[in-house]
Enzyme design. Sequence first.
Site, PDB file in Angstrom:
ATOM      1  N   CYS A 160      41.299  46.786  98.478  1.00  0.00           N
ATOM      2  CA  CYS A 160      40.774  45.480  98.908  1.00  0.00           C
ATOM      3  C   CYS A 160      41.808  44.376  98.772  1.00  0.00           C
ATOM      4  O   CYS A 160      41.804  43.434  99.551  1.00  0.00           O
ATOM      5  CB  CYS A 160      39.515  45.144  98.126  1.00  0.00           C
ATOM      6  SG  CYS A 160      39.732  45.308  96.373  1.00  0.00           S
ATOM      7  N   LYS A 165      24.881  52.972  91.385  1.00  0.00           N
ATOM      8  CA  LYS A 165      24.856  53.801  92.602  1.00  0.00           C
ATOM      9  C   LYS A 165      26.273  53.844  93.157  1.00  0.00           C
ATOM     10  O   LYS A 165      26.775  52.886  93.720  1.00  0.00           O
ATOM     11  CB  LYS A 165      23.913  53.262  93.671  1.00  0.00           C
ATOM     12  CG  LYS A 165      23.645  54.382  94.668  1.00  0.00           C
ATOM     13  CD  LYS A 165      23.544  54.043  96.122  1.00  0.00           C
ATOM     14  CE  LYS A 165      24.694  53.630  96.934  1.00  0.00           C
ATOM     15  NZ  LYS A 165      25.537  54.701  97.483  1.00  0.00           N
ATOM     16  N   GLU A 197      32.120  41.451  94.864  1.00  0.00           N
ATOM     17  CA  GLU A 197      33.557  41.664  95.080  1.00  0.00           C
ATOM     18  C   GLU A 197      33.694  42.225  96.480  1.00  0.00           C
ATOM     19  O   GLU A 197      33.369  43.394  96.709  1.00  0.00           O
ATOM     20  CB  GLU A 197      34.111  42.670  94.063  1.00  0.00           C
ATOM     21  CG  GLU A 197      34.069  42.210  92.622  1.00  0.00           C
ATOM     22  CD  GLU A 197      35.014  41.067  92.336  1.00  0.00           C
ATOM     23  OE1 GLU A 197      35.942  40.824  93.135  1.00  0.00           O
ATOM     24  OE2 GLU A 197      34.807  40.397  91.309  1.00  0.00           O
TER      25      GLU A 197
HETATM   26  P1  NAP Z   1      30.161  49.275 101.847  1.00  0.00           P
HETATM   27  O1  NAP Z   1      29.752  49.985 103.056  1.00  0.00           O
HETATM   28  O2  NAP Z   1      29.764  47.873 101.687  1.00  0.00           O
HETATM   29  O3  NAP Z   1      29.598  50.152 100.636  1.00  0.00           O
HETATM   30  C1  NAP Z   1      29.700  49.782  99.297  1.00  0.00           C
HETATM   31  C2  NAP Z   1      28.527  50.356  98.532  1.00  0.00           C
HETATM   32  O4  NAP Z   1      27.317  49.785  99.008  1.00  0.00           O
HETATM   33  C3  NAP Z   1      28.378  51.866  98.703  1.00  0.00           C
HETATM   34  O5  NAP Z   1      27.878  52.422  97.507  1.00  0.00           O
HETATM   35  C4  NAP Z   1      27.333  51.940  99.795  1.00  0.00           C
HETATM   36  O6  NAP Z   1      26.664  53.185  99.840  1.00  0.00           O
HETATM   37  C5  NAP Z   1      26.416  50.814  99.391  1.00  0.00           C
HETATM   38  N1  NAP Z   1      25.553  50.304 100.430  1.00  0.00           N
HETATM   39  C6  NAP Z   1      25.724  50.345 101.779  1.00  0.00           C
HETATM   40  N2  NAP Z   1      24.673  49.757 102.387  1.00  0.00           N
HETATM   41  C7  NAP Z   1      23.812  49.342 101.426  1.00  0.00           C
HETATM   42  C8  NAP Z   1      22.564  48.669 101.412  1.00  0.00           C
HETATM   43  N3  NAP Z   1      21.959  48.296 102.535  1.00  0.00           N
HETATM   44  N4  NAP Z   1      21.987  48.402 100.229  1.00  0.00           N
HETATM   45  C9  NAP Z   1      22.577  48.752  99.082  1.00  0.00           C
HETATM   46  N5  NAP Z   1      23.757  49.411  99.008  1.00  0.00           N
HETATM   47  C10 NAP Z   1      24.376  49.694 100.178  1.00  0.00           C
HETATM   48  O7  NAP Z   1      31.732  49.291 101.622  1.00  0.00           O
HETATM   49  P2  NAP Z   1      32.669  50.568 101.665  1.00  0.00           P
HETATM   50  O8  NAP Z   1      32.949  50.904 103.080  1.00  0.00           O
HETATM   51  O9  NAP Z   1      32.137  51.617 100.802  1.00  0.00           O
HETATM   52  O10 NAP Z   1      33.988  49.961 100.953  1.00  0.00           O
HETATM   53  C11 NAP Z   1      34.968  49.266 101.630  1.00  0.00           C
HETATM   54  C12 NAP Z   1      34.800  47.763 101.441  1.00  0.00           C
HETATM   55  O11 NAP Z   1      34.771  47.404 100.068  1.00  0.00           O
HETATM   56  C13 NAP Z   1      35.951  46.993 102.007  1.00  0.00           C
HETATM   57  O12 NAP Z   1      35.473  45.884 102.739  1.00  0.00           O
HETATM   58  C14 NAP Z   1      36.711  46.517 100.776  1.00  0.00           C
HETATM   59  O13 NAP Z   1      37.483  45.381 100.901  1.00  0.00           O
HETATM   60  C15 NAP Z   1      35.635  46.314  99.806  1.00  0.00           C
HETATM   61  N6  NAP Z   1      36.170  46.389  98.453  1.00  0.00           N
HETATM   62  C16 NAP Z   1      36.267  45.236  97.710  1.00  0.00           C
HETATM   63  C17 NAP Z   1      36.794  45.271  96.439  1.00  0.00           C
HETATM   64  C18 NAP Z   1      36.906  44.036  95.594  1.00  0.00           C
HETATM   65  O14 NAP Z   1      37.012  44.152  94.401  1.00  0.00           O
HETATM   66  N7  NAP Z   1      36.888  42.844  96.152  1.00  0.00           N
HETATM   67  C19 NAP Z   1      37.208  46.479  95.909  1.00  0.00           C
HETATM   68  C20 NAP Z   1      37.113  47.618  96.689  1.00  0.00           C
HETATM   69  C21 NAP Z   1      36.563  47.562  97.959  1.00  0.00           C
HETATM   70  P3  NAP Z   1      27.260  54.354 100.798  1.00  0.00           P
HETATM   71  O15 NAP Z   1      28.583  54.682 100.296  1.00  0.00           O
HETATM   72  O16 NAP Z   1      26.328  55.481 100.646  1.00  0.00           O
HETATM   73  O17 NAP Z   1      27.268  53.791 102.174  1.00  0.00           O
END
Ligand code: NAP
Length: 489
Positions: A291, A182, A257
């Site tokens: 990130c 997803k 991650e």
């Molecule tokens: P996010 O809101 O956590 O979303 C990540 C994914 O999870 C998206 O596909 C999102 O769908 C989905 N999601 C949201 N709520 C969910 C739920 N209740 N159940 C299942 N899936 C759900 O994060 P983001 O805003 O997209 O990304 C930014 C974050 O990612 C930052 O904190 C960043 O540091 C972190 N990140 C970490 C790494 C690493 O490798 N450590 C790499 C890149 C990013 P939707 O998009 O439809 O909301």
Amino acid sequence: MATSSLAVSSLNVPMNSIFIGGQWVTPEGRDLIPVDNPATSEVIASIVDADCSDVHAAFTAARTALPAWSDLTADQRADHLDALADALHKYGDDLATLASREIGMPISESRAVQAGLPEAVLRSTADVARHFAWNYVDASGSQIIREPVGVVLGITPWNFPVHQIVAKLAPALVAGCTIVIKPAELTPLNALFLARLCAEVGIPAGVVNVVTGRGSTTGEMLVQSDGYDLVTFTGSLTVGRHIGAVAGQRVVRATLELGGKSPAVVLDDDGLVDAVRTTVRNCFTNAGQKCNAPTRLIVPEEARARATEIAVAAANEYVIGDPLDEATTMGPLASAAQRDKVLGYVEGAKSRGATVAGGTPVDGLFVRPAIITDVEEHDPVVQDEIFGPVLVILGHHGEDDAVRLANDTPYGLSAEVWSSDASQAQRVVRRIKAGQVRVNGVRSPRLPIAPFGGYKASGLGRELGPFALEEFLEIKAVLGRTDEPEEKR
Ligand code: NAP
Ligand code: MG
């Protein structure tokens, strides 16, 4: 609003469709979610907000495909990865352009990290699999067999969308697992394009499935399903904690991650210009939506004013504009929410007396990069992951203080250490709690196999190289004689 298909090069990707069991399925009656270009607000396409029958169909397809896929030898699965890498090479420019339109990343960065890097990850993972100890006899005479965990659920964010999917798909597939992906709601089109490439190169039906939708609807249904044996998630700490808790209840494995607030620690002022300019560049890649961006520059207190001048000058060099223009070095933020979050943090810091250069809105979702100093150690701009072009500069009073500041956040994803003294650099590397530490501005090696992942709240597990493969494997010990073990599966 919606077009029926998105032409990417000679390949059409059907819109309002999800990819299940090797077929493009256009379910009736689902909400459609527009996908827009953050640089222009133009709607590029729309996607399906998949529901529980789609989720069920995707896991059923992945489960059905599992026995035949896991029965292939590792070398055969590695060959499939290489074929997919060849397709990424062939369609890399198209994929990079599509990703730039979805996320606003400058096209030169997109070519490197949305096309070149995933291609290299596929090839290096294939190679790791070819040389992996799938089956061996240990010192006690027990046979150790590595087997795929089963059906994988992969949930990915929008910031490096192609890389983040491939970093999960490559080790999962080569381990013998099948996967349901997803992608993020903001950047689903590249995931659908990747599915198109999987079909193009003959990866068997059901091995890779892509289901689109909102995290709060489709994502939640996927996570709550009992259709998977392992969930691999990249995204925010909040959602990661929730997914980890659900997985814990079900006793399925979760690799997470999560975020970061990574330090760049400069221990002496030899080479200050190089250290500061490199940190600015690494911090502002993808408009800081990275990130492992080094967002806290920690320099000797006596060098802080000069470091700030150097950083402000480097930040002023950014060419902000159309991501598809080759001259652009910073595109827009990915969404209005992201822009507002960044501007809110900058205003908050100002109101608490910080010195701020930049951090001002341009048009639409574009923001000038910000350099912030004169802040308390526990200010939100020092502690929180902002996920935008914001660099904070702190002063330290020697090695111990630098290490203390470096470790003083909930996160531990990565760090950078700059020192003209190699033994000091090694000492500080050992003291920093982070999954990856870069010394004196080393660039990423061409072979992306160094493990990537976090200490502390930055996550659980590792991506890339052999450690990533381990995440998708079960371990079976066979005590007592059967036939001689095969060399490899
Ligand atoms: P996010 O809101 O956590 O979303 C990540 C994914 O999870 C998206 O596909 C999102 O769908 C989905 N999601 C949201 N709520 C969910 C739920 N209740 N159940 C299942 N899936 C759900 O994060 P983001 O805003 O997209 O990304 C930014 C974050 O990612 C930052 O904190 C960043 O540091 C972190 N990140 C970490 C790494 C690493 O490798 N450590 C790499 C890149 C990013 P939707 O998009 O439809 O909301
Ligand atoms: Mg978008």
